[in-house]
Design an enzyme around this catalytic site. Structure first.
Site, PDB file in Angstrom:
ATOM      1  N   LYS A   1       4.648   0.414   8.176  1.00 23.50           N
ATOM      2  CA  LYS A   1       4.291   1.719   7.609  1.00 23.50           C
ATOM      3  C   LYS A   1       5.482   2.669   7.761  1.00 23.50           C
ATOM      4  O   LYS A   1       5.839   3.063   8.879  1.00 23.50           O
ATOM      5  CB  LYS A   1       3.054   2.275   8.323  1.00 23.50           C
ATOM      6  CG  LYS A   1       2.588   3.631   7.825  1.00 23.50           C
ATOM      7  CD  LYS A   1       1.343   4.060   8.587  1.00 23.50           C
ATOM      8  CE  LYS A   1       0.875   5.442   8.180  1.00 23.50           C
ATOM      9  NZ  LYS A   1      -0.336   5.857   8.945  1.00 23.50           N
TER      10      LYS A   1
ATOM     11  N   ASP B   1     -11.206  10.445   9.054  1.00 27.12           N
ATOM     12  CA  ASP B   1     -10.898   9.983   7.700  1.00 27.12           C
ATOM     13  C   ASP B   1     -11.396   8.551   7.479  1.00 27.12           C
ATOM     14  O   ASP B   1     -10.680   7.704   6.938  1.00 27.12           O
ATOM     15  CB  ASP B   1      -9.398  10.066   7.433  1.00 27.12           C
ATOM     16  CG  ASP B   1      -9.073  10.026   5.931  1.00 27.12           C
ATOM     17  OD1 ASP B   1      -9.942  10.427   5.127  1.00 27.12           O
ATOM     18  OD2 ASP B   1      -7.969   9.603   5.570  1.00 27.12           O
TER      19      ASP B   1
ATOM     20  N   GLY C   1       0.824  -1.198   0.000  1.00 25.21           N
ATOM     21  CA  GLY C   1       0.000   0.000   0.000  1.00 25.21           C
ATOM     22  C   GLY C   1       0.860   1.250   0.000  1.00 25.21           C
ATOM     23  O   GLY C   1       2.006   1.223   0.460  1.00 25.21           O
ATOM     24  N   GLU C   2       0.316   2.328  -0.536  1.00 27.33           N
ATOM     25  CA  GLU C   2       1.057   3.589  -0.568  1.00 27.33           C
ATOM     26  C   GLU C   2       0.085   4.759  -0.559  1.00 27.33           C
ATOM     27  O   GLU C   2      -0.923   4.750  -1.258  1.00 27.33           O
ATOM     28  CB  GLU C   2       1.952   3.666  -1.802  1.00 27.33           C
ATOM     29  CG  GLU C   2       2.773   4.939  -1.874  1.00 27.33           C
ATOM     30  CD  GLU C   2       3.803   4.924  -2.994  1.00 27.33           C
ATOM     31  OE1 GLU C   2       4.520   5.920  -3.154  1.00 27.33           O
ATOM     32  OE2 GLU C   2       3.888   3.898  -3.715  1.00 27.33           O
ATOM     33  N   GLY C   3       0.374   5.750   0.261  1.00 26.49           N
ATOM     34  CA  GLY C   3      -0.403   6.977   0.313  1.00 26.49           C
ATOM     35  C   GLY C   3       0.500   8.169   0.116  1.00 26.49           C
ATOM     36  O   GLY C   3       1.682   8.041  -0.240  1.00 26.49           O
ATOM     37  N   GLY C   4      -0.037   9.352   0.350  1.00 27.56           N
ATOM     38  CA  GLY C   4       0.739  10.557   0.143  1.00 27.56           C
ATOM     39  C   GLY C   4       1.860  10.733   1.155  1.00 27.56           C
ATOM     40  O   GLY C   4       2.844  11.418   0.889  1.00 27.56           O
ATOM     41  N   PHE C   5       1.719  10.075   2.326  1.00 22.03           N
ATOM     42  CA  PHE C   5       2.663  10.312   3.408  1.00 22.03           C
ATOM     43  C   PHE C   5       3.524   9.100   3.750  1.00 22.03           C
ATOM     44  O   PHE C   5       4.546   9.243   4.411  1.00 22.03           O
ATOM     45  CB  PHE C   5       1.913  10.748   4.677  1.00 22.03           C
ATOM     46  CG  PHE C   5       1.101  11.987   4.488  1.00 22.03           C
ATOM     47  CD1 PHE C   5       1.678  13.241   4.610  1.00 22.03           C
ATOM     48  CD2 PHE C   5      -0.252  11.916   4.177  1.00 22.03           C
ATOM     49  CE1 PHE C   5       0.934  14.391   4.433  1.00 22.03           C
ATOM     50  CE2 PHE C   5      -1.001  13.056   3.999  1.00 22.03           C
ATOM     51  CZ  PHE C   5      -0.410  14.297   4.119  1.00 22.03           C
TER      52      PHE C   5
ATOM     53  N   VAL D   1       3.506   1.300   2.793  1.00 26.45           N
ATOM     54  CA  VAL D   1       3.280   0.163   3.681  1.00 26.45           C
ATOM     55  C   VAL D   1       3.858  -1.098   3.032  1.00 26.45           C
ATOM     56  O   VAL D   1       3.556  -1.405   1.879  1.00 26.45           O
ATOM     57  CB  VAL D   1       1.784  -0.035   3.981  1.00 26.45           C
ATOM     58  CG1 VAL D   1       1.591  -1.198   4.960  1.00 26.45           C
ATOM     59  CG2 VAL D   1       1.180   1.240   4.561  1.00 26.45           C
TER      60      VAL D   1
END
Length: 359
Positions: A90, A190, A59-63, A66
């Site tokens: 993370k 969120d 997984g990957e987000g803006g911050f 994972v």
């Protein structure tokens, strides 16, 4: 003339109050407040993830990114893991290593170290070695809810009505714990399907208590809310934060679970759901991959009755006025009640329905 005024950060604390921090003021991790969470060394993290290998990214987000990892057999944390010593790692991106990002990391560790609930993601350890900021969570083999409700027909079919209703109920228990079950009031801010993880039995675990829930100020002093479009309550976008913001987001996710459709601003799933409910055609909302499925009598009518109730509860949660929305404890009561739904309040139109019909 005086010196240039530094911008200030506004951090919404778990008590619901707002604390003002100067832009260069970093909150440290006081060991006494996180005694229930172990620190872990960087070499162990590197070995567990194959040197943070790209092939282990889940997984990957803006911050943050994972990774899936695996602890050594003799590691103390491995004794209490369910999935063959597997962990979710993370790792904050370098771009997130700002004052705000570091404060978000600190807050996530402090919050998660105090939570103990079967429907919240479990923090196992953290690493603050050198410039690294890493959180170690229990591994969830089924990944996140969005994979199943928005995914392939095979993924959708793996969530029958019983499992979907159990996920809704588990989510409600998790959010209610944040609001009323711990020693302090916590607003998640969120809630969305990608932040609901699933274990091997599809038990939902609410996750991500980090960076996307910070209120920041720009140089002009005006406030900018970081939020996920489609899930944020109308008043939250305007800067008004309360427990009812989570109730709204929960209602959106509930309707997505039932319909298999992702909410968007135009056309809005909420407007569609309310229109079908008002026209007494609410079962037209259900996921098309589930509509043709039949369960054995007499369970079929019971399940469909619970589905209809869930849709009505979802609509009560996404009403325009926060005062009209139920609390999460009231949501739990409605979900657990037996009998028909005639005693439930009639939902008012959601904000997006009102906007679309006056534009």
């Amino acid at each position: 003339m005086g010196g240039q005024t530094r911008p200030r950060c506004y951090i919404i604390l778990s008590t619901g109050t707002i604390e003002h921090l100067s832009a260069d003021e970093v909150v440290d991790l006081p060991r006494s407040r996180i005694a229930s969470v172990a620190s872990i060394d960087l070499p162990t993290m590197e070995r567990a993830t194959g040197g943070f290998s790209k092939r282990n990214i889940i997984g990957e987000g803006g911050f943050a990114i994972v990774y899936k990892g695996k602890l050594p057999q003799n590691h103390v944390l491995a004794r209490d893991l369910h999935y063959q010593r597997k962990i979710a790692v993370k790792r904050l991106k370098p771009s997130a290593q700002s004052t705000k990002g570091l404060n978000d990391f600190t807050r996530e560790v402090e919050l998660m170290s105090r939570f103990r609930h079967g429907n919240l993601s479990r923090l196992l350890a953290y690493c603050t070695e050198g410039d690294e900021r890493i959180l170690v969570y229990e591994y969830m083999p089924k990944r996140s809810l969005d994979v199943y409700i928005f995914g392939t027909p095979k993924h959708r079919a793996s969530l029958n009505w019983a499992k979907r209703l159990e996920i809704i109920h588990g989510m409600a228990k998790g959010v209610n714990y944040l609001h009323e079950g711990s020693r302090e009031i916590v607003i998640h801010r969120d809630l969305k399907p990608s932040n609901v993880l699933l274990d091997d039995e599809f038990t939902p675990k609410i996750a991500d208590f980090g960076a996307t829930k910070t209120l920041v100020a720009d140089d002009t002093g005006s406030q900018t809310i970081v939020f996920s479009p489609g899930y944020a309550a109308p008043e939250y976008i305007r800067g008004d934060v309360s427990l009812k913001c989570d109730v709204y987001s929960f209602g959106v996710v509930l309707l997505e679970i039932i319909s298999g459709q992702k909410n968007s601003l135009r056309p809005s799933l909420l407007s569609k759901a309310w229109k079908l409910w008002d026209e007494h055609r609410i079962m037209d909302l259900v996921d098309s991959s589930m509509a043709s499925r039949r369960c054995s009598e007499p369970d079929q009518e019971l399940v469909l009755s619970r589905v209809r109730r869930c849709i009505q509860i979802g609509l009560l949660c996404v009403q325009d006025s926060p005062g009209d929305r139920p609390t999460m404890s009231q949501v739990l009561t409605m979900l657990q009640a037996s009998g028909d739904s005639s005693w439930l309040n009639k939902p008012k139109p959601p904000a997006v329905f009102l906007e679309q019909n006056h534009s």
